[in-house]
Design an enzyme around this catalytic site. Structure first.
Site, PDB file in Angstrom:
ATOM      1  N   CYS A  23      22.167  11.113   3.101  1.00  0.00           N
ATOM      2  CA  CYS A  23      22.666  10.697   1.791  1.00  0.00           C
ATOM      3  C   CYS A  23      23.661  11.725   1.259  1.00  0.00           C
ATOM      4  O   CYS A  23      24.734  11.371   0.762  1.00  0.00           O
ATOM      5  CB  CYS A  23      21.502  10.533   0.815  1.00  0.00           C
ATOM      6  SG  CYS A  23      21.987   9.879  -0.804  1.00  0.00           S
ATOM      7  N   CYS A  24      23.315  13.005   1.378  1.00  0.00           N
ATOM      8  CA  CYS A  24      24.218  14.062   0.924  1.00  0.00           C
ATOM      9  C   CYS A  24      25.514  14.072   1.731  1.00  0.00           C
ATOM     10  O   CYS A  24      26.583  14.328   1.186  1.00  0.00           O
ATOM     11  CB  CYS A  24      23.533  15.421   1.045  1.00  0.00           C
ATOM     12  SG  CYS A  24      22.288  15.751  -0.220  1.00  0.00           S
TER      13      CYS A  24
ATOM     14  N   CYS B 288      22.612  20.942  -0.041  1.00  0.00           N
ATOM     15  CA  CYS B 288      23.092  19.582   0.188  1.00  0.00           C
ATOM     16  C   CYS B 288      23.968  19.456   1.432  1.00  0.00           C
ATOM     17  O   CYS B 288      24.254  18.354   1.876  1.00  0.00           O
ATOM     18  CB  CYS B 288      23.870  19.092  -1.033  1.00  0.00           C
ATOM     19  SG  CYS B 288      25.379  20.019  -1.349  1.00  0.00           S
TER      20      CYS B 288
END
Length: 251
Positions: free
Chosen positions: A129-130, A240
């Site tokens: 997702c990051c 992240c």
């Protein structure tokens, strides 16, 4: 008569090397943040530069420091589509108040459709997702810059304890500089700067969020916990992907 023709070659060498970063760290050793930051920006010592800001709990300090020197320095904000509404409102407030030259970065629609159609990738693959929502958009945006400023601070977590002011960004082979103006600031220094300059706080700070990321992956932090304990809680993940633990090749 044959004329010698110059051969056009694309210079693929990195913009900066570790030796360049070491030189800059030594050059400004013992210098106050405001002084060396002004020298770097006004002297164009690192080429084209941008600020990467999350508009998080302490972002106002770095943004104010840089805006006092040159408010035209681009401020890159990763609009992941997963931010707290309070973060977006705070972003707009600081942009107006400090006169920031802000550019919002977005993930590619095609990437989201192919890899996160439901919008729930954060729940089973936070790294993925990051990558979609932060790493790839920032990588694309930074291609046009030689250096970026970050708001990282040593006290935020053990993985940031030994970072220098200037380091080479290892995200790719471009050799950009990553500059950490607040790396040696304490929590007390940050609080004092907010007070001295009358800067507004992120509204979630008073609700127990000392480090603020995307809403699905950020929780409140308990008393005595690491300030970043609320980020990706329950996952073996502390960054992240924009910054990586262990990026301390030199001091």
């Amino acid at each position: 008569m044959n004329e010698l023709r110059a051969i056009d070659r694309i210079d693929t060498r990195p913009r900066f090397t570790e030796q360049d970063a070491i030189r800059l760290n030594r050059m400004f050793r013992g210098t106050e943040t405001e002084e060396w930051l002004r020298a770097v920006i006004e002297g164009s010592l690192v080429g084209d530069m941008a600020v990467v800001s999350s508009f998080g709990a302490e972002s106002a300090v770095l943004l104010h420091l840089i805006a006092q020197v040159d408010p035209t320095v681009p401020v890159l904000f990763l609009d992941t589509g997963k931010h707290f509404p309070e973060t977006l409102a705070y972003r707009d407030e600081l942009t107006d108040r400090l006169g920031l030259n802000r550019a919002d970065l977005y993930p590619e629609i095609a990437d989201l459709q192919s890899r996160d159609e439901t919008g729930l990738r954060w729940s089973y693959d936070p790294d993925g997702c990051c990558e979609l929502r932060k790493v790839k958009p920032l990588e694309k945006a930074l291609a046009g810059f030689d250096a970026s400023f970050t708001g990282r601070k040593a006290f935020q977590s053990a993985t940031r304890a030994n970072l220098p002011r200037f380091e080479v960004d290892t995200a790719d082979s471009q050799g950009r500089l990553k500059i950490n103006p607040l790396i040696d600031w304490s929590a007390e220094d940050i609080a004092a700067y907010f007070e001295t300059h009358g800067l507004p706080r992120h509204p979630l700070v008073d609700r127990g969020f000392p480090s603020i990321g995307c809403s699905p992956c950020t929780r409140q932090v308990g008393e005595g916990e690491d300030p970043r304990a609320g980020r990706w809680s329950g996952w073996d993940k502390v960054e992240c992907g924009i910054h990586k633990p262990g990026e301390e090749p030199f001091l």
